[in-house]
Design an enzyme around this catalytic site. Structure first.
Site, PDB file in Angstrom:
ATOM      1  N   ARG A 159       0.714  -1.242   0.002  1.00  0.00           N
ATOM      2  CA  ARG A 159      -0.097   0.019   0.042  1.00  0.00           C
ATOM      3  C   ARG A 159       1.008   1.318   0.251  1.00  0.00           C
ATOM      4  O   ARG A 159       0.483   2.234  -0.517  1.00  0.00           O
ATOM      5  CB  ARG A 159      -1.029   0.128   1.371  1.00  0.00           C
ATOM      6  CG  ARG A 159      -1.989  -0.823   1.183  1.00  0.00           C
ATOM      7  CD  ARG A 159      -3.012  -1.073   2.217  1.00  0.00           C
ATOM      8  NE  ARG A 159      -4.066  -1.905   1.590  1.00  0.00           N
ATOM      9  CZ  ARG A 159      -5.010  -2.669   2.497  1.00  0.00           C
ATOM     10  NH1 ARG A 159      -4.609  -2.378   3.909  1.00  0.00           N
ATOM     11  NH2 ARG A 159      -6.143  -3.418   2.188  1.00  0.00           N
ATOM     12  N   LYS A 196     -17.174 -19.977  -0.328  1.00  0.00           N
ATOM     13  CA  LYS A 196     -18.698 -20.073  -0.265  1.00  0.00           C
ATOM     14  C   LYS A 196     -19.606 -19.054  -1.284  1.00  0.00           C
ATOM     15  O   LYS A 196     -19.108 -18.120  -1.480  1.00  0.00           O
ATOM     16  CB  LYS A 196     -19.118 -19.529   1.190  1.00  0.00           C
ATOM     17  CG  LYS A 196     -18.665 -20.473   2.377  1.00  0.00           C
ATOM     18  CD  LYS A 196     -18.996 -19.988   3.637  1.00  0.00           C
ATOM     19  CE  LYS A 196     -18.701 -21.054   4.599  1.00  0.00           C
ATOM     20  NZ  LYS A 196     -19.286 -20.448   6.044  1.00  0.00           N
ATOM     21  N   GLY A 235      -8.448 -10.892  -1.565  1.00  0.00           N
ATOM     22  CA  GLY A 235      -7.241 -11.385  -0.818  1.00  0.00           C
ATOM     23  C   GLY A 235      -6.806 -12.454  -1.279  1.00  0.00           C
ATOM     24  O   GLY A 235      -5.464 -12.751  -1.460  1.00  0.00           O
ATOM     25  N   GLY A 263     -12.402  -5.759  -0.093  1.00  0.00           N
ATOM     26  CA  GLY A 263     -13.831  -5.388  -0.205  1.00  0.00           C
ATOM     27  C   GLY A 263     -14.335  -4.156  -1.140  1.00  0.00           C
ATOM     28  O   GLY A 263     -15.481  -4.518  -1.860  1.00  0.00           O
TER      29      GLY A 263
HETATM   30  P1  ADP Z   1     -10.741 -14.153  -2.079  1.00  0.00           P
HETATM   31  O1  ADP Z   1     -10.248 -13.701  -0.616  1.00  0.00           O
HETATM   32  O2  ADP Z   1     -10.043 -14.024  -3.238  1.00  0.00           O
HETATM   33  O3  ADP Z   1     -12.336 -13.412  -2.441  1.00  0.00           O
HETATM   34  P2  ADP Z   1     -12.487 -16.300  -0.819  1.00  0.00           P
HETATM   35  O4  ADP Z   1     -12.023 -15.724   0.457  1.00  0.00           O
HETATM   36  O5  ADP Z   1     -13.674 -16.221  -1.374  1.00  0.00           O
HETATM   37  O6  ADP Z   1     -11.326 -15.699  -1.871  1.00  0.00           O
HETATM   38  O7  ADP Z   1     -11.819 -17.965  -0.981  1.00  0.00           O
HETATM   39  C1  ADP Z   1     -10.711 -18.515  -0.677  1.00  0.00           C
HETATM   40  C2  ADP Z   1     -10.857 -19.701   0.176  1.00  0.00           C
HETATM   41  O8  ADP Z   1     -11.490 -20.650  -0.497  1.00  0.00           O
HETATM   42  C3  ADP Z   1      -9.481 -20.136   0.169  1.00  0.00           C
HETATM   43  O9  ADP Z   1      -8.965 -20.239   1.685  1.00  0.00           O
HETATM   44  C4  ADP Z   1      -9.446 -21.627  -0.427  1.00  0.00           C
HETATM   45  O10 ADP Z   1      -8.680 -22.620   0.228  1.00  0.00           O
HETATM   46  C5  ADP Z   1     -10.963 -22.100  -0.356  1.00  0.00           C
HETATM   47  N1  ADP Z   1     -11.261 -22.938  -1.142  1.00  0.00           N
HETATM   48  C6  ADP Z   1     -11.185 -22.864  -2.685  1.00  0.00           C
HETATM   49  N2  ADP Z   1     -11.760 -24.137  -3.110  1.00  0.00           N
HETATM   50  C7  ADP Z   1     -12.166 -24.922  -2.000  1.00  0.00           C
HETATM   51  C8  ADP Z   1     -12.648 -26.265  -1.927  1.00  0.00           C
HETATM   52  N3  ADP Z   1     -13.131 -26.910  -2.918  1.00  0.00           N
HETATM   53  N4  ADP Z   1     -13.067 -26.778  -0.507  1.00  0.00           N
HETATM   54  C9  ADP Z   1     -12.711 -25.853   0.364  1.00  0.00           C
HETATM   55  N5  ADP Z   1     -12.101 -24.552   0.425  1.00  0.00           N
HETATM   56  C10 ADP Z   1     -11.888 -24.265  -0.782  1.00  0.00           C
END
Ligand code: ADP
Ligand code: MG
Length: 396
Positions: A37, A195, A353, A376
């Protein structure tokens, strides 16, 4: 989307410029552990100083909830920031700010104390806006990552002082506009991560805008379950299968092709290189197995989809990439996107992230057209929301 930039600021000699930056860096034992940053803020700050402005940086640090404290003082960021800029940086607290600002020389740079030491900052209180505005002649917002909040220093100031986008903000807005505002078609979106529930609005917005929606990660399991597939012990939001169905219907109506994995990497335990590791068709997942990554056949087909596209926007990893070998699909697809970008056939924009961490892990973050570290604010933009800090910069 039109907004004024540093190019529109004219002669800045002796002008007092308030610049909103994101200096909210992670620290441990008094050391900055990631100075991304600070580096992002540098081009704007140096340009303004070089043009003769008296530069005052406004930023928040942590969540002091309107109470001044040592813990949340921006004082400790001043030396690391000065190091990154290669220039002296003054620190100005909220006690003697008026007098201190009056002594700033042309080209001098100062960091003002944490904006959130005022309770009214987060409430966009006009009195706090006025308090900040009285220190400057012009306002620059260079903190896209804070633009989803309508605070005094991120939004309010733009209404009372002539307002401009800084270089980082400008780069972010230009990249995001290219990716989803007026993209070259066909457009693909990759949405992964843990999710569905955290990205419902993202998915709903994207099906209306993109030609291909590639769903991976844990959230793909909910979509597979919605299609009647038994996903075993996989992370799956069974209560959201109805919502997943609605999203698939909306995609159908909008002419958006949804790509779900048809082969997957599974195991009985969630560990690195587990003995029960295997690749199978989505219809063959056993009751005691978990889907932890997209399979190689699906990845190959998805690479072919990207080859037909001109624009890609990516949020969320395709698998549990922190644990080997469940990083394979994410790494492979990221490398394909990076190679297509280098060839000039794809504009690729990514954010989130864990997504940024995954692209770094794949060694290709630098090869994407743009990687947003805004978190965010990036997600809210992917949801199609108007970010108040950006809206306030818009001309007419
Ligand atoms: P970002 O921070 O880029 O928006 P998210 O926080 O939505 O991404 O998701 C990232 C997480 O999703 C990672 O920690 C990863 O381990 C988890 N993940 C991805 N695929 C799976 C899966 N099939 N089962 C469980 N966790 C998963
Ligand atoms: Mg995350």
């Amino acid at each position: 989307m039109t907004f004024k930039t540093l190019d529109d600021m004219g002669d800045l000699t002796s002008k007092r410029v308030l610049v909103r930056e994101d200096l909210n860096v992670p620290m441990a034992d008094g050391q900055v552990t990631d100075d991304t940053r600070l580096r992002a803020a540098a081009p704007t700050i140096l340009e303004l100083a070089d043009r003769g402005a008296r530069v005052m940086v406004l930023a928040h640090f942590g969540r002091p909830k309107g109470q001044p404290s040592e813990e949340f003082s921006l004082k400790k960021v001043v030396a690391p920031f000065s190091h990154v800029l290669g220039r002296p940086v003054r620190y100005i607290d909220w006690e003697g700010d008026k007098a201190a600002v009056a002594t700033l020389a042309d080209g001098e740079i100062a960091v003002l104390e944490n904006t959130r030491f005022f309770g009214g900052e987060e409430k966009n209180d006009p009195a706090v806006v006025e308090r900040f505005a009285s220190l400057g002649d012009l306002y620059v917002n260079d903190a896209f990552s804070a633009a989803h909040r309508a605070h005094a220093s991120t939004e309010g100031l733009a209404h009372v002082l002539p307002a401009f986008a800084g270089r980082s903000m400008e780069a972010e807005l230009v990249a995001l506009e290219k990716a989803l505002g007026s993209p070259e078609k066909p457009v693909a979106a990759v949405v992964g991560g843990a999710k569905v529930s955290s990205k419902l609005d993202v998915l709903k917005h994207l099906v209306e805008r993109v030609d291909h929606l590639i769903i991976g990660g844990g959230m793909a399991n909910t979509f597979l379950a919605a299609r009647g597939i038994d996903v075993g012990k996989s992370l799956c939001e069974h209560d959201l299968t109805g919502t997943a169905d609605e999203i698939l219907d909306a995609a159908d109506k909008a002419g958006c092709t949804v790509h779900l994995p048809y082969d997957v990497v599974v195991s009985k335990e969630f560990a690195a290189n587990p003995p029960s590791l295997r690749t199978c068709n989505v219809h063959e997942v056993a009751a005691d197995e978990m889907i932890l990554d997209v399979g190689p056949a699906a990845v190959e087909a998805l690479a072919d989809v990207l080859k037909t596209c001109r624009t890609l926007v990516w949020n969320g990893p395709m698998g549990a990439f922190e644990t080997v070998p469940f990083d394979k699909a994410t790494v492979a697809l990221a490398r394909t996107a990076a190679a297509l970008t280098k060839e000039g056939s794809l504009v690729s924009v990514a954010g989130g992230g864990d997504t940024v961490a995954a692209l770094n892990h794949a060694g290709v973050a630098g090869d994407f057209s743009f990687v947003s570290t805004a978190g965010g604010a990036f997600l809210e933009w992917m949801e199609g929301r108007v970010l108040p800090g950006v809206a306030a910069l818009q001309k007419d």
